[in-house]
Design an enzyme around this catalytic site. Structure first.
Site, mmCIF file in Angstrom:
data_model
loop_
_atom_site.group_PDB
_atom_site.id
_atom_site.type_symbol
_atom_site.label_atom_id
_atom_site.label_comp_id
_atom_site.label_asym_id
_atom_site.label_seq_id
_atom_site.Cartn_x
_atom_site.Cartn_y
_atom_site.Cartn_z
ATOM 1 N N GLY A 46 -44.507 -49.560 50.595
ATOM 2 C CA GLY A 46 -45.443 -49.326 51.682
ATOM 3 C C GLY A 46 -46.624 -50.255 51.777
ATOM 4 O O GLY A 46 -47.350 -50.222 52.778
ATOM 5 N N CYS B 79 -31.842 -59.414 78.105
ATOM 6 C CA CYS B 79 -32.082 -58.744 79.385
ATOM 7 C C CYS B 79 -32.767 -57.395 79.213
ATOM 8 O O CYS B 79 -32.201 -56.343 79.528
ATOM 9 C CB CYS B 79 -30.770 -58.587 80.124
HETATM 10 N N1 LLP Z 1 -38.883 -47.119 49.710
HETATM 11 C C1 LLP Z 1 -38.411 -46.345 50.696
HETATM 12 C C2 LLP Z 1 -37.814 -45.049 50.358
HETATM 13 C C3 LLP Z 1 -38.489 -46.780 52.033
HETATM 14 O O1 LLP Z 1 -38.029 -46.009 53.005
HETATM 15 C C4 LLP Z 1 -39.071 -48.036 52.326
HETATM 16 C C5 LLP Z 1 -39.172 -48.525 53.692
HETATM 17 C C6 LLP Z 1 -39.551 -48.812 51.243
HETATM 18 C C7 LLP Z 1 -39.449 -48.312 49.954
HETATM 19 C C8 LLP Z 1 -40.166 -50.155 51.439
HETATM 20 O O2 LLP Z 1 -41.350 -50.085 52.145
HETATM 21 P P1 LLP Z 1 -42.228 -51.407 52.349
HETATM 22 O O3 LLP Z 1 -42.787 -51.805 50.996
HETATM 23 O O4 LLP Z 1 -41.342 -52.464 52.888
HETATM 24 O O5 LLP Z 1 -43.269 -50.977 53.299
HETATM 25 N N2 LLP Z 1 -38.612 -51.783 59.940
HETATM 26 C C9 LLP Z 1 -39.981 -51.381 59.742
HETATM 27 C C10 LLP Z 1 -40.233 -50.899 58.339
HETATM 28 C C11 LLP Z 1 -39.356 -49.755 57.911
HETATM 29 C C12 LLP Z 1 -39.618 -49.285 56.510
HETATM 30 C C13 LLP Z 1 -38.597 -48.326 56.068
HETATM 31 N N3 LLP Z 1 -38.711 -47.899 54.706
HETATM 32 C C14 LLP Z 1 -40.896 -52.535 60.146
HETATM 33 O O6 LLP Z 1 -40.414 -53.605 60.505
HETATM 34 O O7 LLP Z 1 -42.110 -52.378 60.141
#
Ligand code: LLP
Length: 422
Positions: free
Chosen positions: A242, A346
């Protein structure tokens, strides 16, 4: 501490590490993703080092960028992997990830996926419901295994991010409410083929302040204290991912060190291995998306710059209204003008930037969209019959294709036309 820039300007020309952007575009075509190996390593090393001598696993959230060369880079450095599907698990295993550093997250694990994870002997399943727990127990029994699990606890904390990527609120589909933790763990204890090994939580993505993490961690801390009192062995504390990145001047995310310090401050006192699942913070800033200007189209109301990359290649601006910085190459003298930077798809949502001030730009110039190394290619599709674009990894002055551009024929590979006998 800030990261070394991967994209720099030398005599007006953009360079990615030591290669002119123009050369990358000429050699590999556009649209194109380019990743810096140096930047990936720097990000992984900083996150790993921040834990010092505390037992830890940096389980890279492979969903952010699943390219084998990217995942391999992290695995070589000692990272584990956080997976959410059989496909992601196979990728992690294919690049030699250590199963004892693989954690499996996600609300919808299928029985066949659970079987594969059990046979690979991953470190832990992050369980999201009691029904899932029961299926994992059944599958483990069928395979003669004991499944190591944690529950993903939902701490009901607002991560203050885009609603689509908020997961730690009560109303979200993720995790089990933290107040049910005791019940869930005692249920787990009663199952013969389940072994409780930890707790898990993940409150959302692109979080740019420490306070939501701190709030969630404090709740996790109380849960661990209580669960241990109730006799559960909590050997692993998984704090999810996150950590946000700086997409625009308005974001001011904590550094990896500040983030890990906060984690250590709240849960560092436990005799447990700390697990984190960073995705975006390890890859976003290490990558760019390169697209070429095609046409300028100026109407009474708007100034459109049409480029050859589209929302099928990079979905974030269309899906989340994400503002990602854009650099123009080459540099031309003159005053900035505002543009709607749009792709060929599109849909009106196929727009990378709205009314954005950009330096003078002409057809055939290049645009580099920064921080595209996370959730860029990974979310691409061949919508509008557009082949998946190529991915290149650069180290110094060396560029290697890590995924070649899909051919047009490949976009219909696997399809067939039945003979209806008419
Ligand atoms: N762990 C779990 C259980 C998750 O669901 C996620 C991300 C992460 C770790 C990694 O989170 P990060 O460190 O990358 O924030 N497509 C979206 C982001 C979706 C995140 C989904 N889960 C975007 O482009 O902002």
């Amino acid at each position: 501490m800030s990261y070394q820039e991967v994209l720099t300007r030398r005599n007006g020309a953009l360079f990615f590490e030591d290669i002119p952007l123009a050369r990358l575009a000429a050699d590999f075509g556009t649209p194109l993703y380019v990743y810096s190996r140096r930047a990936l390593l720097e990000r992984a090393d900083r996150m790993l080092t921040a834990f010092g001598d505390r037992p830890h696993i940096v389980a890279y959230a492979i969903k952010a960028n699943m390219n084998l060369a990217v995942v391999r880079t992290f695995v070589e450095r000692g990272c584990g992997v956080d997976v959410t599907s059989r496909g992601e698990l196979e990728r992690a295993l294919a690049v030699g990830a250590d199963p004892s550093k693989i954690v499996y997250s996600g609300v919808g694990k299928r029985a066949d996926e659970i079987d594969r994870a059990l046979s690979a002997e991953i470190r832990m399943f992050n369980v999201e419901s009691l029904e899932e727990l029961s299926i994992i127990d059944q599958r483990a029994k069928a395979l003669g295994k004991i499944a190591p699990i944690s529950f993903r606890l939902n701490p009901d904390v607002d991560p203050q991010t885009h609603p689509y990527i908020s997961t730690g609120l009560k109303t979200s589909k993720f995790g089990i409410p933290i107040e049910y933790a005791s019940k869930a763990y005692s249920q787990a204890k009663s199952l013969a083929n389940i072994r409780v090994v930890g707790v898990d939580c993940h409150i959302g993505s692109q979080i740019t302040s420490l306070s939501p993490f701190k709030d969630a961690l404090l709740r996790i801390k109380s849960a661990v204290l209580q669960l241990r009192e109730e006799g559960h062995a909590i050997e692993l504390i998984d704090i999810g991912g996150g950590l946000g990145v700086e997409y625009s001047g308005n974001d001011n995310p904590p550094s990896a060190e500040e983030y890990v310090d906060t984690v250590l401050e709240v849960v560092g006192g436990f005799d447990a291995t700390l697990v984190c699942e960073p995705g975006r913070s390890l890859t976003a800033g290490a990558g760019i998306f390169v697209t070429r200007a095609l046409y300028r189209k100026i109407t009474e109301d708007r100034r459109y710059l049409v480029v050859d990359g589209g929302m099928n290649d990079l979905l974030r601006p269309a899906l989340y209204d994400a503002e990602m910085r854009i650099e123009v190459d080459p540099h031309r003298d003159g005053t900035n003008e505002n543009w709607y930077v749009v792709g060929p798809v599109c849909e009106s949502s196929d727009c990378f930037a709205k009314d954005r001030s950009l330096p003078p730009i002409e057809p055939a110039d290049l645009l580099a969209i920064r921080d595209a190394g996370a959730y860029g290619f990974a979310m691409s599709s061949f919508y509008n019959g557009r082949p998946l674009c190529a991915e290149v990894m650069v180290q110094g002055d060396r560029a290697e294709v890590v995924r070649r551009r899909q051919t047009i024929e490949e976009t219909w590979g696997g399809e067939s036309i039945p003979d209806w006998g008419e």
